[in-house]
Design an enzyme around this catalytic site. Structure first.
Site, short mmCIF file in Angstrom:
data_model
loop_
_atom_site.label_atom_id
_atom_site.label_comp_id
_atom_site.label_asym_id
_atom_site.label_seq_id
_atom_site.Cartn_x
_atom_site.Cartn_y
_atom_site.Cartn_z
CE LYS A 42 -4.06 0.57 2.14
NZ LYS A 42 -5.08 0.60 1.01
N1 PMP Z 1 -7.44 -3.29 -3.18
C1 PMP Z 1 -6.75 -1.96 -3.23
C2 PMP Z 1 -6.06 -1.35 -4.21
C3 PMP Z 1 -7.06 -1.19 -1.84
O1 PMP Z 1 -6.67 0.07 -1.87
C4 PMP Z 1 -7.76 -2.17 -0.87
C5 PMP Z 1 -8.03 -1.11 0.67
N2 PMP Z 1 -6.97 -1.37 1.35
C6 PMP Z 1 -8.22 -3.10 -1.05
C7 PMP Z 1 -7.99 -3.77 -2.17
C8 PMP Z 1 -8.77 -4.04 0.04
O2 PMP Z 1 -7.99 -4.23 1.07
P1 PMP Z 1 -8.51 -4.38 2.57
O3 PMP Z 1 -9.69 -5.47 2.58
O4 PMP Z 1 -7.55 -4.96 3.30
O5 PMP Z 1 -9.05 -2.95 3.02
#
Ligand code: PMP
Length: 318
Positions: free
Chosen positions: A159
């Protein structure tokens, strides 16, 4: 950012919301190399709240930092405790929590040298991400003209802030055309994910989600996979095309912000009956039972913390 009555944890100190600012020559501001997380805390009935899958989010923050070669100057334990302290200090029963580790000022050139690394953690109430009715009625989505970044151009498992320029452009395009969200295809043209969500489809009773190649390793995605297994729903992690999405019986996004958001239509093609389908609803209701502490099977995903307002009321009545 409008002023809020909350403190922000900034390099070990709790500072007032309006004072948590940085210099314009902050390295990250120019080149986008920071790592962050999005975490939610939910109210679990009276007098208790819990952070959902906090250790997994902290592990992913440090994994992102490792990929980005950012050395966070605090241990995982310190970050964990800072998040819980922040919720308590801010008297938050429910919150969206946003830690970010970024490279500060010093060298302005691309090489950050020994510019200092900062860690800031914000927490504030945040309702439904994709708007009123999104969870109950579903949303409309558009296949983006922007491709999800290739795995050797950007580090898609991390991220990293800069990665999100791609997501912001896709989001702006989709919403300016009247859609609620964008779906990005990977460099080979298969469905990858939303701008900040993983994606699932259901066809003939089988749940399908793209494998973890070009998509973020979503913690909600993993939760849904584990819930589906527990519910005895057949699951395939397999690539699929946009036309398979068009003819799916059901589709939904998963994410910390989006939670489990049904997808009503894609590119003006109605998905299934154009409303949340039975499997989506089953998974969604189980998910909310879990995050709100009503499901004993998955309580290990919850980290309970004291709700200060409750303590204060109790103390005052002593
Ligand atoms: N894909 C992207 C590009 C994201 O930014 C997120 C959010 N973190 C997710 C998927 C979903 O991840 P999570 O369920 O861990 O929030």
């Amino acid at each position: 950012m409008s002023s809020k009555p909350y403190k922000i944890w900034f390099n070990g100190e709790f500072v007032p919301w309006d004072e948590a600012s940085v210099h314009v020559l902050t390295h990250t501001l120019h080149y986008g190399l920071a790592v962050f997380e999005g975490i939610r805390a939910y109210k679990c009935g009276d007098n208790r709240s819990a952070v959902f899958r906090l250790p997994e989010h902290i592990d992913r923050l440090y994994a992102s930092a490792h990929i980005a070669t950012i050395k966070i100057p605090y241990s995982k334990e310190e970050t964990h405790d800072a998040i819980l302290d922040l919720l308590t200090i801010n008297d938050l029963e429910e919150a969206y929590i946003r830690p970010i580790a970024f490279i500060g000022g010093g060298k302005v050139g691309l090489h950050p040298g020994d510019n200092p690394i900062s860690l800031a953690i914000s927490a504030y109430p945040w309702g439904t991400y994709l708007g009123e009715g999104a969870l109950s009625k579903g949303i409309s989505a558009k296949i983006s003209s922007f491709t999800r970044m290739g795995v050797n151009s950007f580090m898609t498992k991390a991220k990293v802030s800069g990665n999100y320029a791609n997501s912001v452009l896709a989001k702006l395009e989709a919403t300016s055309l009247g859609f609620d969200e964008a779906i990005l295809l990977d460099t080979e043209g298969y469905v990858a994910e939303g701008t900040g969500e993983n994606i699932f489809i259901i066809r003939n009773g089988v749940l399908k989600t793209p494998p973890l190649t070009s998509v973020l390793e979503g913690i909600t995605r993993d939760s849904v996979i584990q819930i589906a297994r527990d519910e005895g729903i057949e699951l395939e992690t397999e690539r699929f095309t946009r036309d398979e999405l068009y003819i799916a019986d059901e589709a939904f996004f998963t994410g910390t912000a989006a939670e489990i958001t049904p997808i009503r239509d894609v590119d003006k093609r109605v998905i299934g009956k154009g409303k949340p389908g039975p499997i989506t609803k089953r998974l969604q209701s189980r998910f909310f039972d879990i995050v709100e502490g009503r499901d004993p099977k998955f309580t290990e995903w919850l980290e309970f913390f004291p709700v200060v307002s409750t303590l204060r009321v109790k103390n005052e009545s002593l």
